[in-house]
Design an enzyme around this catalytic site. Structure first.
Site, mmCIF file in Angstrom:
data_model
loop_
_atom_site.group_PDB
_atom_site.id
_atom_site.type_symbol
_atom_site.label_atom_id
_atom_site.label_comp_id
_atom_site.label_asym_id
_atom_site.label_seq_id
_atom_site.Cartn_x
_atom_site.Cartn_y
_atom_site.Cartn_z
ATOM 1 N N ASP A 93 0.840 -1.192 0.000
ATOM 2 C CA ASP A 93 0.000 0.000 0.000
ATOM 3 C C ASP A 93 0.879 1.248 0.000
ATOM 4 O O ASP A 93 1.852 1.342 0.754
ATOM 5 C CB ASP A 93 -0.891 -0.020 1.245
ATOM 6 C CG ASP A 93 -1.834 1.155 1.311
ATOM 7 O OD1 ASP A 93 -2.765 1.211 0.489
ATOM 8 O OD2 ASP A 93 -1.645 2.021 2.198
ATOM 9 N N GLU A 96 1.488 -0.391 -5.055
ATOM 10 C CA GLU A 96 0.610 0.709 -5.453
ATOM 11 C C GLU A 96 1.451 1.976 -5.527
ATOM 12 O O GLU A 96 2.111 2.347 -4.557
ATOM 13 C CB GLU A 96 -0.508 0.884 -4.431
ATOM 14 C CG GLU A 96 -1.392 2.088 -4.704
ATOM 15 C CD GLU A 96 -2.263 2.449 -3.507
ATOM 16 O OE1 GLU A 96 -3.471 2.642 -3.704
ATOM 17 O OE2 GLU A 96 -1.728 2.544 -2.377
#
Length: 539
Positions: free
Chosen positions: A201, A270
């Site tokens: 993330d 990401e």
């Protein structure tokens, strides 16, 4: 390709556990719910699942605020449940990736509680602390993705702490070696339990500029940026000091070194920044960084052939030896059936077109749960929202709840078969006719089309390993070539609302791609509205 290279061209199915299936009747999906539906996941012919966070958390951001990196939140079950799920997935040839939210923890984490207690405790520098300016204001102009300054005052330390997201998500200080080592140890904990890798993330957020210099204004909103909506001032800055720092790459290499000790494991990162494709290239190149990464480029509202060509060619140009992971939907953006709809009306022909396009690109693919059913964005009232992002920016931005509503399993069952009790988010009535049970017996349903297309893709080495070159685009059409050795394919997509003819003089042989609607002739191809097709070039 070797067995350990499964991730090259692999199809990864994102499971948002809260909304997948509730096994114990509390209205919230859980790990045993995923286990109960593991045969459904296997039927999709995917290579891996990515589990969104299930760690111990106060759930201010629904698990993306971790208070124990080695614990399973009781809402989702136990470590034993997780181990059982991993074993069941592996028995079906499915690998398991888990979310790692390393940039920040919850403010309820024991690390932060200790860090904020004084300026000289053992974890005093585990988070990013800074003194106020002389007038008491925040240390610099950095902004939170979720709105407002990226700094919150703490009365115990009499300092500000940094948070790129919610104030309850303080940023860890990656300039502290002990923080890096602790997080690597926590990742290895899960590798030892059998996970096959990690989705990272906000992977470019880890480090910040030590000097805390102000970000300059952004006069040119770029593709791949976060917060490009006019209602969010985050996009008004060039984020050159608060993220994507040079030191970040060194830590990512340490992650790769860890995973090299576990053959077959992989990372997908990401990336959200103003130069996302350049960052993806740096973060996946050289064979000693991350395995693959995705950006927000195809998670925006843009989907014209010109934009798609620009994005595809930019990836091919920038990544060189890096590896992309393509995604057109996830738990953070409006569902693609609504976001890319023509005239605001979801169209299943268009959904199949996007499926074929996504699964024909060079790289790996992430599919978000419900895409295979053709789910559109659920409409919620303000009083039904639970997402702090949407609550903050309502009504111009309705948040992320609309893409996180529960999976519909059975049309006739209470709450769509997701739970026996009221779900944590309401299940959209529009989704009930699209339930898994309703689509199973229909050979031409969206669900069964996805199954066949993924299986077909995995039997075609050219789609997995071949090169890609865009040949043509106009207002409606996108045409590219995939090539591997002496074999070359034409891949054609009509994103327009009218039938189109595309002419050429080369000899071709139509390929039996599932759901293909193209009609190939001696002088070209007829593509109906929202149509697509594949042909092998002969000679």
């Amino acid at each position: 390709m070797t067995h350990n290279d499964w991730w090259r061209g692999g199809v990864i199915y994102q499971v948002y556990p809260r909304s997948f299936f509730d096994s114990n009747g509390d209205g919230i999906g859980d790990l045993l719910g995923v286990l109960e539906k593991i045969d459904y996941i296997a039927s999709l012919n995917v290579d891996a699942i990515w589990l969104s966070p299930f760690f111990t958390s106060p759930m201010k951001d629904f698990g993306y605020d971790v208070s124990d990196y080695r614990g399973v939140d009781p809402l989702f079950g136990s470590l034993a449940d997780f181990s059982q799920l991993v074993q069941a997935a592996h028995a079906r040839g499915i690998r398991v990736l888990i979310d790692q939210v390393l940039n920040h923890s919850s403010d309820q984490h024991e690390w932060f509680k200790e860090s904020r207690s004084s300026r000289d405790n053992p974890k005093a520098d585990w988070y990013v602390w800074a003194d106020p300016k002389d007038d008491g204001t925040v240390p610099n102009n950095w902004l939170s993705v979720f709105g407002g300054p990226a700094w919150t005052w703490d009365s115990r330390r009499k300092q500000y702490y940094l948070h790129n997201f919610l104030a309850s998500q303080p940023d860890l200080n990656f300039h502290c070696e002990a923080v890096q080592q602790q997080l690597l140890d926590d990742m290895e904990f899960w590798l030892l339990l059998g996970v096959d890798g990690f989705r990272l993330d906000a992977a470019n957020f880890y480090f910040h500029d030590r000097a805390l210099r102000d970000n300059p204004p952004n006069l040119d909103i770029r593709e791949g940026s976060i917060g490009v909506r006019a209602d969010n001032p985050y996009a008004f800055q060039q984020h050159i000091h608060d993220k994507t720092q040079p030191e970040n790459l060194l830590f990512l290499k340490r992650i790769r070194q860890l995973l090299e000790r576990y053959p077959g494991s992989a990372t997908v990162a990401e990336i959200g920044c103003d130069q996302s494709l350049r960052t993806m290239a740096a973060y996946t190149g050289g064979g000693d960084t991350l395995h693959m990464a995705y950006s927000f480029d195809l998670l925006t509202e843009q989907c014209s052939p010109a934009f798609l060509r620009h994005t595809i060619e930019s990836v091919e140009r920038e990544l060189v030896d890096g590896w992309p992971c393509w995604s057109i939907g996830n738990h953070d953006v409006v569902r693609v059936m609504s976001r890319w709809a023509l005239d605001g009306q979801p169209d299943f022909s268009r959904g199949r077109l996007f499926m074929a396009l996504l699964l024909s690109l060079r790289g790996s693919v992430c599919l978000y749960q419900g895409e295979e059913l053709g789910l559109d964005e659920a409409e919620l009232q303000f009083e039904q929202l639970v997402d702090p992002y949407g609550i903050r920016f309502w009504p111009e931005f309705k948040g992320r709840d609309g893409c996180r509503t529960p999976m519909p399993w059975h049309e006739g069952d209470l709450h769509g078969g997701f739970s026996r009790e009221q779900p944590w988010l309401p299940l959209s009535s529009r989704h009930l006719p699209l339930s898994v049970a309703a689509q199973e017996p229909n050979e031409d349903s969206m669900l069964n089309t996805y199954r066949r297309f993924i299986a077909w893709r995995q039997s075609q080495p050219l789609l997995i390993e071949g090169s890609l070159r865009v040949l043509h685009h106009d207002d409606d059409l996108l045409v590219f070539e995939r090539r591997l050795g002496d074999e070359a394919w034409l891949c054609l997509f009509n994103l327009g609302s009218q039938a189109r003819h595309f002419a050429w003089t080369a000899k071709v042989e139509a390929l039996p791609a599932p759901a293909s609607t193209a009609l190939f002739g001696n002088t070209g191809v007829e593509l109906p509205a929202q149509g697509f097709g594949f042909a092998r070039l002969l000679g």
